[in-house]
Design a protein around this motif. Sequence first.
Motif, PDB file in Angstrom:
ATOM      1  N   GLN A  58       0.854  -1.318  -0.125  1.00  7.59           N
ATOM      2  CA  GLN A  58      -0.223   0.143  -0.021  1.00  7.59           C
ATOM      3  C   GLN A  58       0.690   1.299   0.011  1.00  7.59           C
ATOM      4  OE1 GLN A  58      -3.524  -0.271  -0.312  1.00  7.59           O
ATOM      5  NE2 GLN A  58      -2.907  -2.272  -0.779  1.00  7.59           N
ATOM      6  N   ASP A  59       2.128   1.115  -0.024  1.00 11.72           N
ATOM      7  CA  ASP A  59       3.221   2.273  -0.104  1.00 11.72           C
ATOM      8  C   ASP A  59       3.397   2.520  -1.418  1.00 11.72           C
ATOM      9  OD1 ASP A  59       3.428   2.187   3.000  1.00 11.72           O
ATOM     10  OD2 ASP A  59       5.075   0.652   2.719  1.00 11.72           O
ATOM     11  N   VAL A  60       3.171   3.745  -1.608  1.00 17.49           N
ATOM     12  CA  VAL A  60       3.505   4.246  -3.055  1.00 17.49           C
ATOM     13  C   VAL A  60       4.329   5.284  -2.900  1.00 17.49           C
ATOM     14  CG1 VAL A  60       2.436   5.116  -5.209  1.00 17.49           C
ATOM     15  CG2 VAL A  60       1.087   3.652  -3.908  1.00 17.49           C
ATOM     16  N   LYS A  61       5.434   5.314  -3.776  1.00 16.35           N
ATOM     17  CA  LYS A  61       6.582   6.268  -3.860  1.00 16.35           C
ATOM     18  C   LYS A  61       6.388   6.981  -5.214  1.00 16.35           C
ATOM     19  CE  LYS A  61      11.572   6.615  -3.717  1.00 16.35           C
ATOM     20  NZ  LYS A  61      12.780   5.749  -3.594  1.00 16.35           N
ATOM     21  N   ALA A  62       6.478   8.509  -5.004  1.00 15.81           N
ATOM     22  CA  ALA A  62       6.256   9.304  -6.003  1.00 15.81           C
ATOM     23  C   ALA A  62       7.696   9.459  -6.473  1.00 15.81           C
ATOM     24  CB  ALA A  62       5.800  10.372  -5.720  1.00 15.81           C
ATOM     25  N   LEU A  63       7.941   9.281  -7.752  1.00 12.79           N
ATOM     26  CA  LEU A  63       9.410   9.520  -8.222  1.00 12.79           C
ATOM     27  C   LEU A  63       9.514  10.604  -8.933  1.00 12.79           C
ATOM     28  CD1 LEU A  63      10.191   6.027  -9.647  1.00 12.79           C
ATOM     29  CD2 LEU A  63      10.829   6.513  -7.393  1.00 12.79           C
ATOM     30  N   ALA A  64      10.626  11.116  -9.708  1.00 12.18           N
ATOM     31  CA  ALA A  64      10.619  12.226 -10.506  1.00 12.18           C
ATOM     32  C   ALA A  64       9.710  12.156 -11.565  1.00 12.18           C
ATOM     33  CB  ALA A  64      12.096  12.610 -10.789  1.00 12.18           C
ATOM     34  N   SER A  65       8.996  13.295 -11.965  1.00  6.61           N
ATOM     35  CA  SER A  65       8.232  13.060 -13.295  1.00  6.61           C
ATOM     36  C   SER A  65       8.970  13.142 -14.602  1.00  6.61           C
ATOM     37  CB  SER A  65       7.096  14.334 -13.537  1.00  6.61           C
ATOM     38  OG  SER A  65       7.755  15.540 -13.512  1.00  6.61           O
ATOM     39  N   ILE A  66       8.525  12.493 -15.689  1.00  7.92           N
ATOM     40  CA  ILE A  66       9.083  12.496 -16.716  1.00  7.92           C
ATOM     41  C   ILE A  66       8.507  13.359 -17.899  1.00  7.92           C
ATOM     42  CG2 ILE A  66      10.280  10.343 -16.377  1.00  7.92           C
ATOM     43  CD1 ILE A  66       7.908   8.990 -18.404  1.00  7.92           C
ATOM     44  N   VAL A  67       9.083  13.885 -18.999  1.00  6.77           N
ATOM     45  CA  VAL A  67       8.602  14.555 -20.114  1.00  6.77           C
ATOM     46  C   VAL A  67       7.974  13.407 -20.999  1.00  6.77           C
ATOM     47  CG1 VAL A  67       9.073  15.725 -22.078  1.00  6.77           C
ATOM     48  CG2 VAL A  67      10.366  16.211 -20.040  1.00  6.77           C
ATOM     49  N   ASN A  68       6.768  14.039 -21.598  1.00  5.22           N
ATOM     50  CA  ASN A  68       5.961  13.317 -22.587  1.00  5.22           C
ATOM     51  C   ASN A  68       6.911  13.351 -23.736  1.00  5.22           C
ATOM     52  OD1 ASN A  68       4.156  12.500 -24.579  1.00  5.22           O
ATOM     53  ND2 ASN A  68       2.720  13.733 -24.141  1.00  5.22           N
ATOM     54  N   PRO A  69       7.347  12.228 -24.318  1.00  4.83           N
ATOM     55  CA  PRO A  69       8.021  12.287 -25.536  1.00  4.83           C
ATOM     56  C   PRO A  69       7.417  12.902 -26.833  1.00  4.83           C
ATOM     57  CG  PRO A  69       7.464  10.111 -24.870  1.00  4.83           C
ATOM     58  CD  PRO A  69       6.693  10.923 -23.825  1.00  4.83           C
ATOM     59  N   ARG A  70       6.153  12.884 -26.794  1.00  2.10           N
ATOM     60  CA  ARG A  70       5.182  13.632 -27.898  1.00  2.10           C
ATOM     61  C   ARG A  70       4.998  15.049 -27.725  1.00  2.10           C
ATOM     62  NH1 ARG A  70       2.907  11.718 -32.753  1.00  2.10           N
ATOM     63  NH2 ARG A  70       1.688  13.568 -33.547  1.00  2.10           N
ATOM     64  N   ASN A  71       5.020  15.570 -26.547  1.00  3.67           N
ATOM     65  CA  ASN A  71       4.733  17.014 -26.293  1.00  3.67           C
ATOM     66  C   ASN A  71       5.654  17.518 -24.840  1.00  3.67           C
ATOM     67  OD1 ASN A  71       3.760  19.451 -25.292  1.00  3.67           O
ATOM     68  ND2 ASN A  71       1.683  18.974 -25.686  1.00  3.67           N
ATOM     69  N   LYS A  72       6.823  18.198 -25.313  1.00  4.47           N
ATOM     70  CA  LYS A  72       7.752  18.450 -24.180  1.00  4.47           C
ATOM     71  C   LYS A  72       7.372  19.352 -23.007  1.00  4.47           C
ATOM     72  CE  LYS A  72      11.095  16.322 -26.481  1.00  4.47           C
ATOM     73  NZ  LYS A  72      11.326  15.125 -26.360  1.00  4.47           N
ATOM     74  N   LYS A  73       6.058  19.878 -23.375  1.00  7.82           N
ATOM     75  CA  LYS A  73       5.299  20.843 -22.444  1.00  7.82           C
ATOM     76  C   LYS A  73       4.576  20.055 -21.460  1.00  7.82           C
ATOM     77  CE  LYS A  73       4.982  24.529 -25.745  1.00  7.82           C
ATOM     78  NZ  LYS A  73       3.967  25.440 -26.502  1.00  7.82           N
ATOM     79  N   GLN A  74       4.335  18.783 -21.543  1.00  7.79           N
ATOM     80  CA  GLN A  74       3.650  17.920 -20.500  1.00  7.79           C
ATOM     81  C   GLN A  74       4.276  17.110 -19.875  1.00  7.79           C
ATOM     82  OE1 GLN A  74       1.083  15.894 -23.413  1.00  7.79           O
ATOM     83  NE2 GLN A  74      -0.421  17.587 -23.556  1.00  7.79           N
ATOM     84  N   ARG A  75       4.170  16.537 -18.861  1.00  7.18           N
ATOM     85  CA  ARG A  75       4.772  15.773 -17.914  1.00  7.18           C
ATOM     86  C   ARG A  75       3.972  14.711 -17.403  1.00  7.18           C
ATOM     87  NH1 ARG A  75       9.948  17.723 -17.258  1.00  7.18           N
ATOM     88  NH2 ARG A  75      10.148  16.075 -15.386  1.00  7.18           N
ATOM     89  N   PHE A  76       4.571  13.469 -17.171  1.00  6.70           N
ATOM     90  CA  PHE A  76       3.888  12.494 -16.642  1.00  6.70           C
ATOM     91  C   PHE A  76       4.506  12.223 -15.321  1.00  6.70           C
ATOM     92  CE2 PHE A  76       3.882  10.493 -21.054  1.00  6.70           C
ATOM     93  CZ  PHE A  76       2.828  11.304 -21.384  1.00  6.70           C
ATOM     94  N   ASP A  77       3.618  12.129 -14.214  1.00  8.15           N
ATOM     95  CA  ASP A  77       3.811  11.518 -12.952  1.00  8.15           C
ATOM     96  C   ASP A  77       4.317  10.152 -12.762  1.00  8.15           C
ATOM     97  OD1 ASP A  77       3.074  14.158 -11.897  1.00  8.15           O
ATOM     98  OD2 ASP A  77       1.273  13.411 -11.323  1.00  8.15           O
ATOM     99  N   VAL A  78       5.215   9.747 -12.177  1.00  9.82           N
ATOM    100  CA  VAL A  78       5.763   8.410 -12.065  1.00  9.82           C
ATOM    101  C   VAL A  78       5.472   7.863 -10.566  1.00  9.82           C
ATOM    102  CG1 VAL A  78       7.620   6.887 -12.513  1.00  9.82           C
ATOM    103  CG2 VAL A  78       7.522   8.843 -13.870  1.00  9.82           C
ATOM    104  N   LEU A  79       4.813   6.879 -10.680  1.00  7.08           N
ATOM    105  CA  LEU A  79       4.558   6.335  -9.046  1.00  7.08           C
ATOM    106  C   LEU A  79       5.170   4.923  -9.077  1.00  7.08           C
ATOM    107  CD1 LEU A  79       0.902   7.501  -8.600  1.00  7.08           C
ATOM    108  CD2 LEU A  79       3.042   8.340  -7.764  1.00  7.08           C
ATOM    109  N   GLU A  80       5.912   4.484  -7.894  1.00 14.16           N
ATOM    110  CA  GLU A  80       6.516   3.181  -7.741  1.00 14.16           C
ATOM    111  C   GLU A  80       5.625   2.469  -6.863  1.00 14.16           C
ATOM    112  OE1 GLU A  80      10.911   2.450  -7.992  1.00 14.16           O
ATOM    113  OE2 GLU A  80      10.289   2.234  -5.814  1.00 14.16           O
ATOM    114  N   VAL A  81       5.372   1.237  -7.141  1.00 11.77           N
ATOM    115  CA  VAL A  81       4.522   0.142  -6.205  1.00 11.77           C
ATOM    116  C   VAL A  81       5.192  -1.090  -6.264  1.00 11.77           C
ATOM    117  CG1 VAL A  81       2.386  -0.923  -5.966  1.00 11.77           C
ATOM    118  CG2 VAL A  81       2.444   1.293  -7.085  1.00 11.77           C
ATOM    119  N   TRP A  82       5.298  -1.718  -5.158  1.00  9.10           N
ATOM    120  CA  TRP A  82       5.932  -3.154  -5.151  1.00  9.10           C
ATOM    121  C   TRP A  82       4.953  -3.924  -4.733  1.00  9.10           C
ATOM    122  CZ3 TRP A  82      11.174  -4.599  -5.275  1.00  9.10           C
ATOM    123  CH2 TRP A  82      11.929  -3.427  -5.569  1.00  9.10           C
ATOM    124  N   GLY A  83       4.893  -5.261  -5.523  1.00  5.63           N
ATOM    125  CA  GLY A  83       4.385  -6.356  -5.381  1.00  5.63           C
ATOM    126  C   GLY A  83       5.212  -7.937  -4.978  1.00  5.63           C
TER     127      GLY A  83
END
Length: 117
Positions: A58-83
């Motif tokens: 249930q622990d979710v870690k927010a990592l550094a966001s990444i740039v949308n490769p198609r549109n450099k003005k947009q960013r994607f949030d990156v979440l890490e989950v362990w299973g």
Amino acid sequence: MQRIYIILIIITHALAFSTSSQAAQVKSSLHCKDQAIQQAQKLLEFHFGPDDRIEISQDVKALASIVNPRNKKQRFDVLEVWGFIYKGEYRMRFEYYLEKQGTCLLMGQEILEYANI
């Protein structure tokens, strides 16, 4: 002496602004936390089939966001989950685009077995 004092004040304010900006980014990144946990369950089931031993942290870690490769003005949030399945550990990362109305749009996912080979 006064000049050094003014420089220290400017540096302190800059660091405080940077820290608050990072905190705001992590907060927005964790907006999609529940969706990431649900997607982690689906991803493990997709790879290994239904298994009663699947557990998702249930622990979710927010990592550094990444740039949308198609549109450099947009960013994607990156979440890490362990299973986990029995003795296997799996790191999963999910890339979300947070729409203006607050909807989490899944844009990418990866799974990696945590193993020493």
